[in-house]
Write an enzyme that holds these catalytic residues in place. Structure first.
Site, PDB file in Angstrom:
ATOM      1  N   CYS A 291       0.964  -1.023  -0.173  1.00 60.09           N
ATOM      2  CA  CYS A 291      -0.207   0.176  -0.170  1.00 60.09           C
ATOM      3  C   CYS A 291       1.009   0.978  -0.011  1.00 60.09           C
ATOM      4  O   CYS A 291       1.957   1.466   0.381  1.00 60.09           O
ATOM      5  CB  CYS A 291      -0.626   0.111   1.190  1.00 60.09           C
ATOM      6  SG  CYS A 291      -2.091   1.418   1.354  1.00 60.09           S
TER       7      CYS A 291
ATOM      8  N   ARG B 121       2.918   4.848   6.444  1.00 64.24           N
ATOM      9  CA  ARG B 121       3.358   4.014   7.521  1.00 64.24           C
ATOM     10  C   ARG B 121       3.790   2.749   7.157  1.00 64.24           C
ATOM     11  O   ARG B 121       3.970   1.865   7.884  1.00 64.24           O
ATOM     12  CB  ARG B 121       2.021   3.965   8.537  1.00 64.24           C
ATOM     13  CG  ARG B 121       1.612   5.065   9.133  1.00 64.24           C
ATOM     14  CD  ARG B 121       0.311   5.560   9.708  1.00 64.24           C
ATOM     15  NE  ARG B 121      -0.600   4.983   8.651  1.00 64.24           N
ATOM     16  CZ  ARG B 121      -2.022   4.819   9.149  1.00 64.24           C
ATOM     17  NH1 ARG B 121      -2.320   5.361  10.294  1.00 64.24           N
ATOM     18  NH2 ARG B 121      -2.999   4.609   8.046  1.00 64.24           N
TER      19      ARG B 121
ATOM     20  N   ASP C  58       0.296   3.786   1.782  1.00 57.40           N
ATOM     21  CA  ASP C  58       0.379   4.396   3.038  1.00 57.40           C
ATOM     22  C   ASP C  58       1.826   4.647   3.608  1.00 57.40           C
ATOM     23  O   ASP C  58       2.752   3.743   3.525  1.00 57.40           O
ATOM     24  CB  ASP C  58      -0.230   3.308   3.908  1.00 57.40           C
ATOM     25  CG  ASP C  58      -0.657   3.942   5.402  1.00 57.40           C
ATOM     26  OD1 ASP C  58       0.150   4.638   6.195  1.00 57.40           O
ATOM     27  OD2 ASP C  58      -1.894   4.019   5.699  1.00 57.40           O
TER      28      ASP C  58
ATOM     29  N   HIS D 197      -2.083  -4.003   4.940  1.00 60.28           N
ATOM     30  CA  HIS D 197      -1.926  -3.767   6.451  1.00 60.28           C
ATOM     31  C   HIS D 197      -3.192  -3.203   7.080  1.00 60.28           C
ATOM     32  O   HIS D 197      -4.071  -2.971   6.337  1.00 60.28           O
ATOM     33  CB  HIS D 197      -1.081  -2.593   6.361  1.00 60.28           C
ATOM     34  CG  HIS D 197      -1.543  -1.141   5.914  1.00 60.28           C
ATOM     35  ND1 HIS D 197      -2.185  -0.099   6.665  1.00 60.28           N
ATOM     36  CD2 HIS D 197      -1.862  -0.722   4.585  1.00 60.28           C
ATOM     37  CE1 HIS D 197      -2.675   0.778   5.889  1.00 60.28           C
ATOM     38  NE2 HIS D 197      -2.285   0.449   4.687  1.00 60.28           N
TER      39      HIS D 197
ATOM     40  N   CYS E 221      -6.240  -0.131   6.831  1.00 59.13           N
ATOM     41  CA  CYS E 221      -5.945   0.672   5.737  1.00 59.13           C
ATOM     42  C   CYS E 221      -7.066   1.572   5.200  1.00 59.13           C
ATOM     43  O   CYS E 221      -8.452   1.156   5.191  1.00 59.13           O
ATOM     44  CB  CYS E 221      -5.571  -0.500   4.426  1.00 59.13           C
ATOM     45  SG  CYS E 221      -5.323   0.222   2.757  1.00 59.13           S
TER      46      CYS E 221
HETATM   47 CO    CO Z   1      -3.391   1.305   3.046  1.00 58.83          CO
END
Ligand code: CO
Length: 209
Positions: free
Chosen positions: A42, A46, A44, A98, A101
């Site tokens: 992803c 993080r 993202d 994750h 998400c």
């Molecule tokens: Co995500």
């Protein structure tokens, strides 16, 4: 100091430190990369691929998009996959979703977000495949976590169903596709144990003989 200048300063420190540890690190990498892994994760912020699995530049090839979706008409993702498998000859493809998400969460809701709703449709399709199991779960947070996992399971299948991966197996290449989910709360990766390493493990309808 502007925050963007900070990034450039950070970069100088990082490059100097790596060079101090391994003087020929950058010159050696500049000649060629030979990663054993392709990471599909992803976007993202993080969930940074290299840091999570402790790998240095040159050790993992990476493709990231919202909610780690592999669509068989997405030339971007397919090009990364083809290059990784046929040219770099990676041994492992890791689909890493994750928990928590935002893309998965958005797909579970009915709010309109604009263009991205077209991308989230792929995740709504995954929800439809597992609707009975997911909707049986009363806790909304657990429903989201379950869809994060099911989405990874489906993306593992999507990678395996590509002609790229099937042809690699047919040519005798040693290639395994893995499904993982990363926990934002503890930094730990959970292996969903849905790895596939051969044509015979695919649904009969999707095997290209
Ligand atoms: Co995500």
């Amino acid at each position: 100091m502007s925050s963007i200048k900070q990034l450039l300063d950070n970069n100088r420190v990082w490059a100097q430190e790596l060079t101090r540890q391994t003087p020929d690190f950058f010159p050696r990498l500049a000649v060629q990369q030979s990663p054993d892994y392709l990471w599909i994760g992803c976007s993202d912020s993080r969930v940074p691929a290299n840091e999570i699995v402790g790998l240095l530049p040159g050790e993992i090839f990476v493709h990231r998009n919202i909610a780690n979706v592999v669509v068989h008409t997405d030339l971007n993702c397919l090009s990364v996959l083809q290059y990784a498998v046929e040219i770099l000859r990676v041994k492992h493809v890791i689909i890493c979703g994750h928990y928590g998400c935002g893309g998965i969460r958005a797909a579970l809701e009915n709010t309109e977000h604009g263009l991205i709703d077209n991308w989230l449709r792929h995740i709504k399709d995954v929800h439809r495949y597992y609707e009975d199991e997911i909707e049986r779960e009363p806790d909304p947070e657990k429903r989201c976590s379950l869809l994060c996992e099911k989405n990874v399971v489906e993306q593992v299948a999507n990678v395996c169903h590509t002609t790229i991966v099937q042809n690699a197996w047919k040519s005798g290449m040693d290639l395994t596709v893995h499904g993982w989910v990363y926990g934002l709360r503890d930094g730990l990766v959970h292996d969903l144990e849905v790895s596939v390493d051969g044509l015979d493990q695919l649904r009969a309808t999707h095997q290209l003989k």
